[in-house]
Design a protein around this motif. Structure first.
Motif, short mmCIF file in Angstrom:
data_model
loop_
_atom_site.label_atom_id
_atom_site.label_comp_id
_atom_site.label_asym_id
_atom_site.label_seq_id
_atom_site.Cartn_x
_atom_site.Cartn_y
_atom_site.Cartn_z
N PRO A 120 0.83 -1.21 0.00
CA PRO A 120 0.00 0.00 0.00
C PRO A 120 0.86 1.25 0.00
O PRO A 120 2.03 1.24 0.42
CB PRO A 120 -0.80 -0.13 1.30
N PRO A 121 0.35 2.37 -0.46
CA PRO A 121 1.14 3.60 -0.53
C PRO A 121 1.62 4.06 0.85
O PRO A 121 0.97 3.85 1.87
CB PRO A 121 0.16 4.61 -1.14
N VAL A 122 2.77 4.68 0.88
CA VAL A 122 3.34 5.26 2.09
C VAL A 122 3.13 6.77 2.03
O VAL A 122 3.49 7.41 1.03
CB VAL A 122 4.84 4.92 2.22
N LEU A 123 2.56 7.35 3.12
CA LEU A 123 2.29 8.79 3.16
C LEU A 123 3.22 9.45 4.16
O LEU A 123 3.47 8.92 5.24
CB LEU A 123 0.83 9.06 3.52
N TYR A 124 3.71 10.66 3.80
CA TYR A 124 4.59 11.41 4.70
C TYR A 124 4.50 12.90 4.33
O TYR A 124 3.88 13.26 3.32
CB TYR A 124 6.04 10.91 4.57
N ASP A 125 5.09 13.73 5.20
CA ASP A 125 5.07 15.18 4.99
C ASP A 125 6.38 15.64 4.36
O ASP A 125 7.44 15.07 4.63
CB ASP A 125 4.87 15.91 6.33
N ALA A 126 6.26 16.67 3.54
CA ALA A 126 7.44 17.25 2.89
C ALA A 126 7.19 18.74 2.70
O ALA A 126 6.09 19.25 2.97
CB ALA A 126 7.72 16.56 1.57
N VAL A 135 2.61 13.83 0.90
CA VAL A 135 3.17 13.01 -0.19
C VAL A 135 2.71 11.57 0.00
O VAL A 135 2.71 11.06 1.13
CB VAL A 135 4.71 13.10 -0.21
N ALA A 136 2.39 10.91 -1.15
CA ALA A 136 2.08 9.48 -1.17
C ALA A 136 3.02 8.82 -2.17
O ALA A 136 3.14 9.29 -3.32
CB ALA A 136 0.63 9.23 -1.54
N ALA A 137 3.71 7.77 -1.76
CA ALA A 137 4.66 7.06 -2.65
C ALA A 137 4.30 5.58 -2.69
O ALA A 137 3.96 4.98 -1.66
CB ALA A 137 6.09 7.25 -2.15
N VAL A 138 4.42 4.98 -3.91
CA VAL A 138 4.12 3.56 -4.09
C VAL A 138 5.12 2.98 -5.10
O VAL A 138 5.53 3.66 -6.04
CB VAL A 138 2.67 3.36 -4.57
N SER A 139 5.54 1.75 -4.89
CA SER A 139 6.52 1.09 -5.79
C SER A 139 5.88 -0.16 -6.40
O SER A 139 5.19 -0.91 -5.70
CB SER A 139 7.78 0.69 -5.01
#
Length: 468
Positions: A120-126, A135-139
């Motif tokens: 599942p996507p990883v969410l973090y602040d930037a 931010v949401a990142a997925v591989s």
């Protein structure tokens, strides 16, 4: 102008209704402010949750769309259009390949290590310049090259999240305001209705006129019972004071009637016969009657002061009887010598303190000495003594060896206007009554005894200073 001044005075007076409403309105206003802040916080949390879910879904959708494309150094125009499409103009993206590097992006913001593949996507602040981003990142693994790892990063500003939270707040605050206004209306009605319980009591007091009997407790609310009980105590003291005043007027009229009648008689006698002997005899009688009236008035005032409920024992201070009594006795020595009476004092050298009022104690001793000197007779002796009691109190004794008082009449000493039958000396019968009341004010007890020489002994027992 008078009505305006009266209205200003009424507005300046404390109001129970205004106090209750102010006490309720201020906390309710603070509560409304806290509720608005809490509502905004909850709305912002909900908006963040919804936007995080949508942001993650967008990143995952883009990654799934790019999974089937053949990627080398860039992405297809169709994919770039979807990546760059942003209806709110606050969205940023980045597509990275482990083998080919950055394939497409529209901003340089902080990247984290590629998240686990197909998770599942990883969410973090930037941050991007002065803007905060979410931010949401997925591989994923591309279909045409299993060796490669494709990381899709989708970011957006927080402006839309705050905008949605404000919209929710603006929808909730009017409803909450209406609810609080309704509550305040109920509070206003409740306070007004609750204060109506005082109306029967007010009407009952208004109908009493000049009556000063206790209010009672039959229709008094529990919250104001302490107030009405205090007023009842005040009424009792006032009634006692008025009764004392009426008694003083009656006593004065009764006791002064005889001297005044005698004065009038001797004035008429002097006017009818102007011979020197008649004038001298009339003036002598008038002098004696005047002294008697003055003494009666002074003793009536002293008795009234001693009986007054306003003479509270709380005003008492330590008084050294070993100093006060000898001084009072010494002032009466010339009078005793003129009456051919032996006046003496016996007492210990050390201090003998009691709690009391020095002026009242001096007046009490004066009346005891006056009673002894007046009725003991020429050639007798009067002794004043002080003794420290074993329990810490002080005993004052005034005794004489005069004719004394029959045992059957000892219990009546101290009554107002009581005089022993057969006494030839002029008196008012108030001296020992004054002594009795002053002793009661000082928590002291009095005993009347016959001495061994058949005289009279008056003992005043004072309690210890702490007990008094």
């Amino acid at each position: 102008m008078v009505e305006v001044a009266a209205a200003a005075r009424r507005s300046a007076q404390p109001s129970l209704r205004r106090r209750l409403l102010a006490f309720l309105l201020i906390p309710v206003g603070v509560l409304l402010l806290l509720d608005a802040l809490l509502t905004y916080g909850v709305a912002l949390a909900y908006s963040n949750h919804v936007h995080d879910r949508d942001l993650g879904d967008d990143a995952l959708t883009l990654a799934q769309m790019l999974r089937g494309d053949r990627l080398e150094d860039t992405v297809s125009p169709q994919a770039r259009f979807l990546l760059a499409y942003d209806p709110d103009e606050g969205s940023y993206f980045s597509v990275r390949s482990r083998l080919h590097g950055v394939l497409a992006d529209n901003a340089q913001f902080r990247q984290i290590a590629p998240p686990p593949v197909d998770q599942p996507p990883v969410l973090y602040d930037a941050t991007l310049g002065s803007h905060k981003l979410r931010v949401a990142a997925v591989s994923i693994r591309p279909d045409f090259d299993p060796r490669d790892t494709l990381t899709v990063t989708k970011a957006e500003t927080l402006a839309d999240r705050h905008r949605r939270a404000r919209e929710i707040l603006l929808m909730a605050v009017p409803l909450q305001t209406l609810l609080i206004l309704g509550v305040l209306s109920l509070v206003w009605f409740g306070v007004d209705y609750g204060l109506r319980v005082l109306q029967p009591l007010t009407a009952r007091l208004a109908a009493r006129g000049r009556e000063i009997t206790p209010i009672g407790e039959e229709d008094v609310p529990q919250e104001i019972l302490p107030l009405t009980r205090t007023i009842d105590a005040l009424f009792m003291r006032l009634r006692d004071t008025l009764a004392l005043q009426e008694r003083f007027i009656a006593d004065a009229a009764h006791q002064l009637r005889t001297p005044l009648a005698g004065l009038s008689l001797h004035v008429e006698r002097a006017l009818a016969d102007d011979s020197p002997q008649t004038l001298r005899d009339a003036l002598g009688h008038m002098r004696r009657l005047t002294l008697r009236a003055a003494r009666t008035s002074a003793q009536l005032l002293a008795l009234t002061r001693a009986q007054s409920p306003l003479a509270e024992p709380a005003t008492h201070v330590p008084v050294d009887l070993a100093r006060l009594v000898p001084e009072a006795v010494s002032l009466r020595v010339p009078e005793a010598l003129a009456a051919r009476i032996d006046l003496g004092y016996h007492g210990p050298p050390g201090p003998l303190p009691v709690n009391g009022d020095a002026a009242s104690l001096h007046e009490m001793l004066d009346n005891l000495l006056d009673n002894a000197l007046r009725y003991a007779g020429p050639g007798s002796s009067v002794t004043v003594s002080l003794v420290a009691s074993p329990g810490g109190g002080v005993r004052l004794r005034v005794e004489d060896d005069g004719p004394g008082v029959p045992d059957a009449l000892l219990s009546r000493l101290g009554e107002r206007f009581f005089r022993v039958p057969g006494t030839n000396e002029e008196g008012t019968g108030l001296g020992l009554a004054i002594v009795q009341h002053i002793a009661e004010r000082h928590r002291a007890t009095i005993r009347y005894l016959r001495t061994a020489q058949h005289g009279l002994s008056v003992e005043v027992q004072f309690p210890p200073p702490a007990a008094a």
